[in-house]
Write a protein that holds these residues in place. Structure first.
Motif, PDB file in Angstrom:
ATOM      1  N   ALA A   1       0.830  -1.208   0.000  1.00  0.00           N
ATOM      2  CA  ALA A   1       0.000   0.000   0.000  1.00  0.00           C
ATOM      3  C   ALA A   1       0.865   1.259   0.000  1.00  0.00           C
ATOM      4  O   ALA A   1       0.417   2.329  -0.386  1.00  0.00           O
ATOM      5  N   ASP A   2       2.128   1.137   0.437  1.00  0.00           N
ATOM      6  CA  ASP A   2       3.012   2.296   0.550  1.00  0.00           C
ATOM      7  C   ASP A   2       3.908   2.497  -0.666  1.00  0.00           C
ATOM      8  O   ASP A   2       4.373   3.601  -0.910  1.00  0.00           O
TER       9      ASP A   2
ATOM     10  N   ILE B   1       8.850   7.816   1.150  1.00  0.00           N
ATOM     11  CA  ILE B   1       9.827   8.856   1.458  1.00  0.00           C
ATOM     12  C   ILE B   1       9.328   9.590   2.692  1.00  0.00           C
ATOM     13  O   ILE B   1       8.221  10.140   2.679  1.00  0.00           O
ATOM     14  N   PHE B   2      10.119   9.563   3.766  1.00  0.00           N
ATOM     15  CA  PHE B   2       9.679  10.252   4.976  1.00  0.00           C
ATOM     16  C   PHE B   2      10.879  10.763   5.771  1.00  0.00           C
ATOM     17  O   PHE B   2      12.012  10.370   5.535  1.00  0.00           O
ATOM     18  N   ASP B   3      10.591  11.642   6.721  1.00  0.00           N
ATOM     19  CA  ASP B   3      11.634  12.245   7.548  1.00  0.00           C
ATOM     20  C   ASP B   3      11.287  12.021   9.010  1.00  0.00           C
ATOM     21  O   ASP B   3      10.153  11.672   9.340  1.00  0.00           O
ATOM     22  N   THR B   4      12.249  12.232   9.889  1.00  0.00           N
ATOM     23  CA  THR B   4      12.027  12.007  11.313  1.00  0.00           C
ATOM     24  C   THR B   4      11.179  13.106  11.959  1.00  0.00           C
ATOM     25  O   THR B   4      10.627  12.891  13.028  1.00  0.00           O
TER      26      THR B   4
ATOM     27  N   PRO C   1       3.571   8.751   8.750  1.00  0.00           N
ATOM     28  CA  PRO C   1       2.225   9.230   8.399  1.00  0.00           C
ATOM     29  C   PRO C   1       2.223  10.445   7.465  1.00  0.00           C
ATOM     30  O   PRO C   1       1.303  10.617   6.678  1.00  0.00           O
ATOM     31  N   LEU C   2       3.233  11.299   7.548  1.00  0.00           N
ATOM     32  CA  LEU C   2       3.292  12.499   6.703  1.00  0.00           C
ATOM     33  C   LEU C   2       4.238  12.325   5.513  1.00  0.00           C
ATOM     34  O   LEU C   2       4.599  13.292   4.852  1.00  0.00           O
ATOM     35  N   GLY C   3       4.630  11.100   5.231  1.00  0.00           N
ATOM     36  CA  GLY C   3       5.551  10.823   4.142  1.00  0.00           C
ATOM     37  C   GLY C   3       4.878  10.836   2.775  1.00  0.00           C
ATOM     38  O   GLY C   3       3.659  10.913   2.654  1.00  0.00           O
ATOM     39  N   VAL C   4       5.697  10.740   1.750  1.00  0.00           N
ATOM     40  CA  VAL C   4       5.248  10.666   0.365  1.00  0.00           C
ATOM     41  C   VAL C   4       5.238   9.196  -0.038  1.00  0.00           C
ATOM     42  O   VAL C   4       6.209   8.480   0.210  1.00  0.00           O
ATOM     43  N   ARG C   5       4.140   8.765  -0.655  1.00  0.00           N
ATOM     44  CA  ARG C   5       4.021   7.391  -1.131  1.00  0.00           C
ATOM     45  C   ARG C   5       3.810   7.404  -2.634  1.00  0.00           C
ATOM     46  O   ARG C   5       2.913   8.105  -3.124  1.00  0.00           O
TER      47      ARG C   5
END
Length: 95
Positions: free
Chosen positions: A30-31, A35-38, A43-47
C-alpha cells in the motif's frame, strides 16, 4: 536507506527534497516507494505506488524537533523498482 543525522536548531524550518523514478507500478504494498523524515514520520511521508513516467520531484517542509536532529528515509516497501536521486536536507533561514 536512511541519511546520517543532521543537527539543526530546534524549531527551525528545514526542507527535504529530491527526485524519485518508479518505472512500473509497485506491487504487493500500500506504501510503494516511501519517502519520509524524522520530523513528520511515516504518516506524513510521500508514497509513490504508480509509475511516475520519468523523474518526479518531491519536497517536504518541516520544523526541526526539540532534539535538533533530522534524517531522511527512502524505502521500497513492495515488489518493483524505485530510483532516488539528488536527496537533500536544507535548513531554511527565516528573514
Amino acid at each position: 536507506m536512511t541519511s546520517p543525522p543532521v543537527q539543526l536548531p530546534a524549531g527551525s524550518l528545514v526542507r527535504f527534497s529530491g527526485w524519485v523514478n518508479v518505472p512500473k507500478g509497485i506491487e504487493a504494498s500500500a506504501d510503494g516507494a516511501l519517502i519520509f523524515d524524522t520530523a513528520g514520520g511515516e504518516p506524513l511521508g510521500v508514497r509513490v505506488t504508480d509509475a511516475t513516467k520519468g523523474w518526479k520531484r518531491f519536497t517536504l517542509f518541516r520544523r526541526v524537533p526539540t532534539t535538533g536532529e533530522v534524517r531522511l528515509t527512502v524505502a521500497l516497501t513492495g515488489v518493483g523498482t524505485a530510483y532516488f536521486d539528488d536527496l537533500s536536507i536544507e535548513p531554511l533561514n527565516a528573514r
